[in-house]
Design an enzyme around this catalytic site. Structure first.
Site, PDB file in Angstrom:
ATOM      1  N   ASN A   1       0.839  -1.200   0.000  1.00  0.00           N
ATOM      2  CA  ASN A   1       0.000   0.000   0.000  1.00  0.00           C
ATOM      3  C   ASN A   1       0.868   1.240   0.000  1.00  0.00           C
ATOM      4  OD1 ASN A   1      -0.388   1.903   2.542  1.00  0.00           O
ATOM      5  ND2 ASN A   1       0.232  -0.110   3.325  1.00  0.00           N
TER       6      ASN A   1
ATOM      7  N   SER B   1       5.612   4.898   8.810  1.00  0.00           N
ATOM      8  CA  SER B   1       4.985   4.685   7.507  1.00  0.00           C
ATOM      9  C   SER B   1       5.944   5.136   6.412  1.00  0.00           C
ATOM     10  CB  SER B   1       3.679   5.479   7.399  1.00  0.00           C
ATOM     11  OG  SER B   1       3.215   5.446   6.056  1.00  0.00           O
TER      12      SER B   1
ATOM     13  N   THR C   1       6.552  -4.624  13.733  1.00  0.00           N
ATOM     14  CA  THR C   1       6.979  -3.442  12.993  1.00  0.00           C
ATOM     15  C   THR C   1       5.884  -3.013  12.023  1.00  0.00           C
ATOM     16  OG1 THR C   1       7.912  -4.676  11.132  1.00  0.00           O
ATOM     17  CG2 THR C   1       9.383  -4.267  12.982  1.00  0.00           C
ATOM     18  N   ASN C   2       6.144  -1.862  11.384  1.00  0.00           N
ATOM     19  CA  ASN C   2       5.318  -1.401  10.276  1.00  0.00           C
ATOM     20  C   ASN C   2       5.718  -2.155   9.006  1.00  0.00           C
ATOM     21  OD1 ASN C   2       3.582   0.295   8.688  1.00  0.00           O
ATOM     22  ND2 ASN C   2       3.978   1.992  10.077  1.00  0.00           N
ATOM     23  N   THR C   3       5.266  -1.664   7.861  1.00  0.00           N
ATOM     24  CA  THR C   3       5.560  -2.297   6.576  1.00  0.00           C
ATOM     25  C   THR C   3       7.014  -2.056   6.167  1.00  0.00           C
ATOM     26  OG1 THR C   3       4.796  -0.323   5.405  1.00  0.00           O
ATOM     27  CG2 THR C   3       3.185  -2.076   5.791  1.00  0.00           C
TER      28      THR C   3
ATOM     29  N   LYS D   1       5.512   2.961  17.098  1.00  0.00           N
ATOM     30  CA  LYS D   1       5.571   1.965  16.027  1.00  0.00           C
ATOM     31  C   LYS D   1       6.763   2.252  15.128  1.00  0.00           C
ATOM     32  CE  LYS D   1       2.581  -0.577  12.851  1.00  0.00           C
ATOM     33  NZ  LYS D   1       1.194  -0.775  12.413  1.00  0.00           N
TER      34      LYS D   1
ATOM     35  N   ASN E   1       5.032   5.906   3.435  1.00  0.00           N
ATOM     36  CA  ASN E   1       4.244   6.532   2.381  1.00  0.00           C
ATOM     37  C   ASN E   1       4.036   8.028   2.541  1.00  0.00           C
ATOM     38  OD1 ASN E   1       3.844   4.004   1.089  1.00  0.00           O
ATOM     39  ND2 ASN E   1       2.328   3.506   2.657  1.00  0.00           N
ATOM     40  N   THR E   2       4.613   8.622   3.583  1.00  0.00           N
ATOM     41  CA  THR E   2       4.638  10.069   3.741  1.00  0.00           C
ATOM     42  C   THR E   2       6.097  10.495   3.699  1.00  0.00           C
ATOM     43  OG1 THR E   2       2.615  10.121   5.068  1.00  0.00           O
ATOM     44  CG2 THR E   2       4.107  11.998   5.272  1.00  0.00           C
TER      45      THR E   2
ATOM     46  N   GLY F   1      -0.699   6.861   2.152  1.00  0.00           N
ATOM     47  CA  GLY F   1      -0.281   8.213   2.505  1.00  0.00           C
ATOM     48  C   GLY F   1      -1.171   8.881   3.545  1.00  0.00           C
ATOM     49  N   PHE F   2      -1.569   8.116   4.589  1.00  0.00           N
ATOM     50  CA  PHE F   2      -2.369   8.668   5.693  1.00  0.00           C
ATOM     51  C   PHE F   2      -3.663   9.326   5.204  1.00  0.00           C
ATOM     52  CE2 PHE F   2       1.304   9.422   8.972  1.00  0.00           C
ATOM     53  CZ  PHE F   2       1.302   8.073   9.275  1.00  0.00           C
TER      54      PHE F   2
END
Length: 353
Positions: free
Chosen positions: A111, A173, A239-241, A211, A175-176, A114-115
């Site tokens: 994914n 994340s 963890t995150n992605t 996280k 994605n940001t 982006g929040f």
């Protein structure tokens, strides 16, 4: 065990655009059209996480219900705790579509949302109507165009914290743009100072988790552990992605974004075990990344996790996975002579380091 109805539903959803399918599944859950086993617990499964009494150690990870729209359905799905969000101070649309991809051959998901979310005001309104019999947390995020992203986390916590049981600072994340820079030692310490000040000002201070990404090097992980110990936070979610694409077979393997699901399991569990050693068991850890079976949840616990979370596995196994994993975990604990899940935490972390 997946029922025929659930299997048919999953087959239908997998013929749809992934983001549209996710929206439909979330709507069905909100309307009560999903499996609802209710509270799942036993003497072995009941546990404590950062002072919160859980019926079992299996939680729903953030991202499934970004806007807290299906709290009623989620409260009956069997989870020991639920994390919604991420929520940012202001609403934002996220990245352009398509931004969600199934990697069916790998039992994975990529994914790059982006929040995307409705913003903290809308989320706070829904949290006010939450079921009272669930342990509920919110993943805190920052707006993409914010001039002070560190402050954004504290702002969301100050607005929503009195309606929560815990909160998670999400600086991991991918994605940001440049969000992961906040995992650096000095930046992270300053950010957490602000968040903890906001936490302490709440009518009822709640646990705050951090996280982290699975892609930190050894020095970065050591810095995170040190900051976590001195900041006063309640624990770490690992963890995150990941940005790694090692060993993927699916056609969408080259898509940008964060990879979750089965391929993340080994990487995230190694990070978890290293954190368990670095923190010496002084901080509760939540293991997330690639959990899709009772055996995998058990490995996370023995690697150092006091509790575990899942999300991507639901795409392929449906909500019946929750009951399957918990029943299997209870049997595994009994097989190995543990009278409670807490006794198993960290007993196998050397296997992963």
């Amino acid at each position: 065990m997946t029922t025929l109805i659930e299997r048919a539903g999953l087959g239908l959803l997998h013929r749809m655009d992934p983001e549209a399918a996710h929206g439909l599944a979330l709507r069905a859950l909100a309307l009560g059209f999903a499996a609802a086993p209710g509270r799942i617990t036993s003497d072995r499964l009941a546990c404590t996480l950062a002072g919160m009494e859980l019926s079992n150690p299996l939680g729903l990870a953030a991202g499934f219900d970004k806007n807290a729209e299906a709290l009623g359905g989620l409260s009956r799905a069997g989870f020991g705790f639920v994390e919604v969000g991420a929520a940012t101070p202001r609403p934002q649309p996220g990245n352009p579509r398509p931004r969600l991809f199934r990697l069916s051959e790998d039992h994975a998901v990529i994914n790059r949302f982006g929040f995307n979310n409705d913003g903290m005001e809308a989320v706070a309104g829904r949290l006010a109507r939450r079921p009272k019999d669930m342990i509920l947390g919110l993943n805190l995020g920052a707006n993409k165009d914010s001039e002070d992203r560190a402050q954004d986390f504290a702002t969301v916590l100050a607005r929503c914290g009195d309606r929560l049981d815990f909160a998670t600072v999400n600086v991991s994340s991918p994605n940001t743009e440049r969000l992961r820079d906040l995992q650096g030692k000095d930046a992270l310490a300053a950010l957490l100072d602000g968040v903890m000040a906001a936490r302490d000002a709440l009518p009822r201070p709640i646990p705050v988790f951090l996280k982290i990404a699975p892609d930190l090097d050894a020095e970065g992980l050591k810095d995170v552990a040190e900051v976590a110990r001195t900041s006063g936070i309640s624990g770490i979610i690992a963890t995150n992605t990941t940005l790694s694409r090692d060993g993927l077979r699916s056609a969408h393997a080259s898509e940008t974004g964060g990879l979750s699901g089965a391929p993340l399991f080994d990487r995230s569990t190694r990070v978890l075990a290293r954190l368990s050693i670095l923190t010496g068991g002084t901080l509760p850890l939540i293991g997330v990344g690639g959990v899709g079976t009772a055996e995998q949840a058990y490995h996370k616990i023995r690697a150092g996790a006091a509790a575990v979370q899942l999300y991507s596995a639901l795409v392929y196994g449906g909500l019946s996975l929750v009951q399957d994993i918990l029943e299997g975990l209870d049997l595994l604990l009994a097989r190995d002579g543990f009278s409670n899940v807490a006794e198993a935490v960290g007993t196998g972390r050397e296997d992963w380091t």
